[in-house]
Motif scaffolding. Structure first.
Motif, PDB file in Angstrom:
ATOM      1  N   CYS A   1       2.264 -13.935   1.942  1.00  0.00           N
ATOM      2  CA  CYS A   1       2.578 -12.719   1.193  1.00  0.00           C
ATOM      3  C   CYS A   1       1.287 -12.126   0.635  1.00  0.00           C
ATOM      4  CB  CYS A   1       3.543 -13.006   0.038  1.00  0.00           C
ATOM      5  SG  CYS A   1       5.254 -13.257   0.560  1.00  0.00           S
ATOM      6  N   ALA A   2       1.228 -10.800   0.648  1.00  0.00           N
ATOM      7  CA  ALA A   2       0.091 -10.116   0.034  1.00  0.00           C
ATOM      8  C   ALA A   2       0.448  -9.764  -1.400  1.00  0.00           C
ATOM      9  CB  ALA A   2      -0.246  -8.854   0.814  1.00  0.00           C
ATOM     10  N   GLY A   3      -0.531  -9.843  -2.287  1.00  0.00           N
ATOM     11  CA  GLY A   3      -0.343  -9.450  -3.679  1.00  0.00           C
ATOM     12  C   GLY A   3      -1.338  -8.358  -4.029  1.00  0.00           C
ATOM     13  N   VAL A   4      -0.865  -7.339  -4.738  1.00  0.00           N
ATOM     14  CA  VAL A   4      -1.738  -6.228  -5.124  1.00  0.00           C
ATOM     15  C   VAL A   4      -1.626  -6.012  -6.630  1.00  0.00           C
ATOM     16  CG1 VAL A   4      -2.196  -3.756  -4.855  1.00  0.00           C
ATOM     17  CG2 VAL A   4      -1.410  -5.096  -2.877  1.00  0.00           C
ATOM     18  N   ASP A   5      -2.763  -5.992  -7.295  1.00  0.00           N
ATOM     19  CA  ASP A   5      -2.797  -5.717  -8.732  1.00  0.00           C
ATOM     20  C   ASP A   5      -3.361  -4.309  -8.902  1.00  0.00           C
ATOM     21  OD1 ASP A   5      -2.932  -5.835 -11.477  1.00  0.00           O
ATOM     22  OD2 ASP A   5      -4.656  -7.181 -11.542  1.00  0.00           O
ATOM     23  N   LEU A   6      -2.480  -3.386  -9.237  1.00  0.00           N
ATOM     24  CA  LEU A   6      -2.863  -1.976  -9.346  1.00  0.00           C
ATOM     25  C   LEU A   6      -3.341  -1.672 -10.762  1.00  0.00           C
ATOM     26  CD1 LEU A   6      -2.897   0.973  -8.339  1.00  0.00           C
ATOM     27  CD2 LEU A   6      -0.444   1.078  -8.819  1.00  0.00           C
ATOM     28  N   GLY A   7      -4.648  -1.457 -10.908  1.00  0.00           N
ATOM     29  CA  GLY A   7      -5.200  -1.168 -12.229  1.00  0.00           C
ATOM     30  C   GLY A   7      -5.714   0.257 -12.311  1.00  0.00           C
ATOM     31  N   GLY A   8      -6.057   0.698 -13.506  1.00  0.00           N
ATOM     32  CA  GLY A   8      -6.566   2.053 -13.696  1.00  0.00           C
ATOM     33  C   GLY A   8      -7.926   2.265 -13.055  1.00  0.00           C
TER      34      GLY A   8
ATOM     35  N   ASN B   1      -5.187   3.770  -0.791  1.00  0.00           N
ATOM     36  CA  ASN B   1      -6.062   2.665  -1.178  1.00  0.00           C
ATOM     37  C   ASN B   1      -5.284   1.357  -1.327  1.00  0.00           C
ATOM     38  OD1 ASN B   1      -8.292   4.305  -1.125  1.00  0.00           O
ATOM     39  ND2 ASN B   1      -8.315   4.706  -3.340  1.00  0.00           N
ATOM     40  N   ILE B   2      -4.057   1.460  -1.863  1.00  0.00           N
ATOM     41  CA  ILE B   2      -3.216   0.260  -2.003  1.00  0.00           C
ATOM     42  C   ILE B   2      -2.892  -0.299  -0.618  1.00  0.00           C
ATOM     43  CG2 ILE B   2      -0.934  -0.591  -2.703  1.00  0.00           C
ATOM     44  CD1 ILE B   2      -0.972   1.596  -4.927  1.00  0.00           C
ATOM     45  N   ILE B   3      -2.485   0.589   0.286  1.00  0.00           N
ATOM     46  CA  ILE B   3      -2.118   0.152   1.637  1.00  0.00           C
ATOM     47  C   ILE B   3      -3.327  -0.441   2.356  1.00  0.00           C
ATOM     48  CG2 ILE B   3      -1.352   0.964   3.915  1.00  0.00           C
ATOM     49  CD1 ILE B   3       0.418   3.012   2.345  1.00  0.00           C
ATOM     50  N   THR B   4      -4.469   0.223   2.258  1.00  0.00           N
ATOM     51  CA  THR B   4      -5.688  -0.275   2.897  1.00  0.00           C
ATOM     52  C   THR B   4      -6.061  -1.655   2.360  1.00  0.00           C
ATOM     53  OG1 THR B   4      -6.426   2.011   3.096  1.00  0.00           O
ATOM     54  CG2 THR B   4      -8.095   0.300   3.418  1.00  0.00           C
ATOM     55  N   ALA B   5      -5.935  -1.826   1.031  1.00  0.00           N
ATOM     56  CA  ALA B   5      -6.274  -3.118   0.427  1.00  0.00           C
ATOM     57  C   ALA B   5      -5.379  -4.223   0.980  1.00  0.00           C
ATOM     58  CB  ALA B   5      -6.145  -3.027  -1.094  1.00  0.00           C
ATOM     59  N   ALA B   6      -4.072  -3.934   1.063  1.00  0.00           N
ATOM     60  CA  ALA B   6      -3.133  -4.933   1.581  1.00  0.00           C
ATOM     61  C   ALA B   6      -3.418  -5.227   3.055  1.00  0.00           C
ATOM     62  CB  ALA B   6      -1.696  -4.444   1.393  1.00  0.00           C
TER      63      ALA B   6
ATOM     64  N   ILE C   1       5.019  -7.913   0.542  1.00  0.00           N
ATOM     65  CA  ILE C   1       3.941  -7.468  -0.345  1.00  0.00           C
ATOM     66  C   ILE C   1       4.512  -7.383  -1.758  1.00  0.00           C
ATOM     67  CG2 ILE C   1       2.343  -5.579  -0.913  1.00  0.00           C
ATOM     68  CD1 ILE C   1       2.450  -4.738   2.054  1.00  0.00           C
ATOM     69  N   GLY C   2       3.767  -7.936  -2.708  1.00  0.00           N
ATOM     70  CA  GLY C   2       4.142  -7.803  -4.113  1.00  0.00           C
ATOM     71  C   GLY C   2       3.110  -6.926  -4.803  1.00  0.00           C
ATOM     72  N   ILE C   3       3.584  -6.021  -5.648  1.00  0.00           N
ATOM     73  CA  ILE C   3       2.657  -5.145  -6.369  1.00  0.00           C
ATOM     74  C   ILE C   3       2.899  -5.255  -7.863  1.00  0.00           C
ATOM     75  CG2 ILE C   3       1.904  -2.749  -6.717  1.00  0.00           C
ATOM     76  CD1 ILE C   3       2.741  -2.157  -3.880  1.00  0.00           C
ATOM     77  N   GLY C   4       1.826  -5.478  -8.600  1.00  0.00           N
ATOM     78  CA  GLY C   4       1.892  -5.447 -10.059  1.00  0.00           C
ATOM     79  C   GLY C   4       1.378  -4.088 -10.524  1.00  0.00           C
ATOM     80  N   SER C   5       2.224  -3.365 -11.249  1.00  0.00           N
ATOM     81  CA  SER C   5       1.857  -2.008 -11.672  1.00  0.00           C
ATOM     82  C   SER C   5       1.947  -1.876 -13.187  1.00  0.00           C
ATOM     83  CB  SER C   5       2.827  -1.016 -11.021  1.00  0.00           C
ATOM     84  OG  SER C   5       2.948   0.145 -11.812  1.00  0.00           O
TER      85      SER C   5
ATOM     86  N   LYS D   1       8.293  -5.612   3.843  1.00  0.00           N
ATOM     87  CA  LYS D   1       9.092  -5.566   2.618  1.00  0.00           C
ATOM     88  C   LYS D   1       8.194  -5.642   1.394  1.00  0.00           C
ATOM     89  CE  LYS D   1      13.199  -7.642   4.610  1.00  0.00           C
ATOM     90  NZ  LYS D   1      13.816  -8.937   4.923  1.00  0.00           N
ATOM     91  N   THR D   2       8.521  -4.858   0.384  1.00  0.00           N
ATOM     92  CA  THR D   2       7.669  -4.787  -0.809  1.00  0.00           C
ATOM     93  C   THR D   2       8.516  -4.961  -2.068  1.00  0.00           C
ATOM     94  OG1 THR D   2       6.150  -3.303   0.336  1.00  0.00           O
ATOM     95  CG2 THR D   2       6.032  -3.314  -2.062  1.00  0.00           C
ATOM     96  N   THR D   3       7.918  -5.605  -3.074  1.00  0.00           N
ATOM     97  CA  THR D   3       8.571  -5.703  -4.383  1.00  0.00           C
ATOM     98  C   THR D   3       7.576  -5.259  -5.449  1.00  0.00           C
ATOM     99  OG1 THR D   3       9.892  -7.112  -5.848  1.00  0.00           O
ATOM    100  CG2 THR D   3       7.981  -8.149  -4.832  1.00  0.00           C
ATOM    101  N   LEU D   4       8.090  -4.646  -6.497  1.00  0.00           N
ATOM    102  CA  LEU D   4       7.234  -4.073  -7.536  1.00  0.00           C
ATOM    103  C   LEU D   4       7.579  -4.730  -8.861  1.00  0.00           C
ATOM    104  CD1 LEU D   4       5.230  -1.603  -7.748  1.00  0.00           C
ATOM    105  CD2 LEU D   4       7.190  -0.236  -8.431  1.00  0.00           C
ATOM    106  N   ASP D   5       6.558  -5.106  -9.610  1.00  0.00           N
ATOM    107  CA  ASP D   5       6.787  -5.674 -10.935  1.00  0.00           C
ATOM    108  C   ASP D   5       5.777  -5.124 -11.925  1.00  0.00           C
ATOM    109  OD1 ASP D   5       8.679  -7.652 -12.124  1.00  0.00           O
ATOM    110  OD2 ASP D   5       8.568  -8.450 -10.085  1.00  0.00           O
ATOM    111  N   ASN D   6       6.114  -5.235 -13.184  1.00  0.00           N
ATOM    112  CA  ASN D   6       5.204  -4.928 -14.276  1.00  0.00           C
ATOM    113  C   ASN D   6       3.943  -5.791 -14.146  1.00  0.00           C
ATOM    114  OD1 ASN D   6       4.233  -5.793 -17.029  1.00  0.00           O
ATOM    115  ND2 ASN D   6       5.594  -4.116 -17.601  1.00  0.00           N
ATOM    116  N   ASP D   7       2.755  -5.225 -14.377  1.00  0.00           N
ATOM    117  CA  ASP D   7       1.521  -5.995 -14.176  1.00  0.00           C
ATOM    118  C   ASP D   7       1.396  -7.205 -15.106  1.00  0.00           C
ATOM    119  OD1 ASP D   7       1.112  -4.373 -16.375  1.00  0.00           O
ATOM    120  OD2 ASP D   7      -0.723  -3.443 -15.610  1.00  0.00           O
TER     121      ASP D   7
END
Lengths: 325, 325
Positions: free
Chosen positions: B6-13, B47-52, B69-73, B109-115
């Protein structure tokens, strides 16, 4: 719909309440008998068993159809170990492995839960929390009990002392609570502490209609405070407002922790009616953040003193449903 | 052991961190790229997609083996709806249905959660909370983030704003928090508020070594407070002690709510080391009840800035494991 029945027992310091319920929370029979704490453990255990057996008989249900027994016991206790540890008002039940004893002597599977948790489960399953998945309840009695449901499950915690909402710290360095902490919500918002707080203010020289009762040797009760606050007595008003304010603060804290859809108030103090509910709602609304509109709906419990045995039966149904047994 | 990745993405400012992990939390590849908030939503999403995609390629893993893919937003966001709602530091991402966009554009498949929840899940799954079922984490940064694990599950709450531990009310009527409340723990214990609190005391006329920095036009930082407190500066010491005290009070409140086995401190402020940890432990121990010995073990996080993407990947594994997808 699941077939069969579960018995629920609410073990209190004065009375044992019991009922037989189906999977839809219908009460087929119920009763209340004295606990007889003074007669010791064997008597109390026999009384529990007799109460459970009697509701089964009273309902006219075949014993083979009874799936389980749920018991709500004062804490500290262990659900996992089925053990009553050291309940203040039931000293003879110290270190009693009640789950095993019940299972052995009745031949029926038994589950044990904290009484405040069982009552919260009762309201969640069949009362003011019905249809809601994230829920919590404050039981405002001598102390303040709590029960938290997260995503349809009781929050028990690693040490099995979770959901003790009365011990949320609302005023660091504040009044001493019976638990040893300073500034617990219970130290302001329970019936017992409400009355003690009024006595303290009067002892400090504040003028109050309540002083006549103290001078007459009466022990102040929460009802007296509510009555005097309604009449505009300033000490009673201050103490009552504090009780509602700190309860509001605890609700806002829980809004940010378990983020419930609904918060239910139960226990003797809800006899104050809207004088309590409107005040708590007002404080919670004033205390909460402005970022989002996610304050829970705050309302009263609907099952009264039956919440305990209903919830205990519900815990038995839950043990059955989740395969705990 | 589950197969695949699984890929994990931490989306920061400022940055997007990403990694590819197996089911045992091994990081096969990771990277960090600028978020480029100023260039707008399409760029950020690309940028998120490219990173993953890049961590998958860097790990040399066949795309068919990538389970999710899991994303922390940053919040507010909705896990259930897969929606970023209105994140303060990512204004261009307002109302973005990121889960759907990701699933459509990557076919994964993607899931989104609070960072903050994702970071807590990271420590729970692979860091300082490993092996523990009831756990919580405070992330002490500019603000205070929180994450609560109850019986192995993330506590999200009905409105999906649960686990916001920074907004526990620790001092009713106290300092104004950016959320609009008075007396939040964050208003005393976050890096930002720690510095503001020192400025307030100095503006009130208290003598401090820190005044020289203010007079020189510098903005006070948490590091300055820690440094000055270590040297014995009385304003810095007061503010630092308050920060640790209120964090201790919030830990005790959580002891009675979710009753965790372990509490983990994360974020920039843990650079203060034992000067923070010993002080928080001392206050929590002094504040807790004497009834039972169930205060959680308090320790530091171990994954540093990687907790976010590791936890996001862990949330994806969890979505897979629990059949959320």
């Amino acid at each position: 719909m699941a077939e069969g029945y579960c018995a629920g027992v609410d073990l209190g310091g004065t009375n044992i309440k019991a009922g037989l319920l189906d999977a839809e929370a219908h009460v087929l029979a119920s009763l209340s008998v004295p606990t007889e704490v003074d007669r010791g453990r064997d008597t109390v255990v026999s009384n529990i068993i007799t109460a459970a057996e009697r509701v089964i008989a009273d309902a006219g249900v075949d014993r083979s159809q009874v799936i389980g027994i749920g018991i709500g016991s004062p804490g500290p206790m262990s659900h996992r170990r089925g053990l009553i540890i050291n309940p203040g008002n039931l000293p003879c039940m110290k270190d009693t492995p009640l789950r095993e004893i019940m299972t052995e002597r009745t031949g029926i599977k038994t589950t044990l839960d904290n009484d405040a948790n069982a009552a919260a489960w009762g309201e969640f399953w069949a009362g003011a929390g019905k249809g809601v998945s994230d829920f919590l309840m404050f039981t405002l009695g001598t102390g303040v009990g709590g029960g938290v449901i997260v995503d349809g499950k009781l929050l028990r915690g690693y040490f099995e002392n979770g959901s003790e909402l009365g011990h949320i710290i609302v005023q660091p360095g504040g009044r001493r609570c019976s638990c040893g902490q300073l500034g617990c919500m219970e130290a302001y918002s329970s019936a017992y502490n409400l009355a003690r707080r009024a006595e303290e203010l009067i002892a400090d020289g504040k003028s109050s209609q309540l002083k006549a009762r103290i001078d007459a040797g009466e022990m102040l009760m929460a009802e007296h405070i509510v009555e005097a606050a309604r009449r505009g007595d300033s000490v009673a008003e201050q103490v009552w407002d504090e009780a509602c304010y700190y309860l509001g603060a605890a609700i806002v804290t829980m809004q940010h922790v378990s983020n419930p859809e609904r918060v239910v108030l139960a226990g003797g103090m809800i006899a104050a009616g809207d004088f309590l509910l409107e005040r708590v709602r007002k404080h919670a609304k004033a205390l909460t953040w402005t970022l989002l509109d996610d304050l829970a709906d705050i309302r009263f419990a609907t099952l009264g003193n039956d919440a305990g045995f209903i919830g205990a039966a519900g815990c038995a149904w839950e043990a059955h449903r989740t395969g705990e047994w």
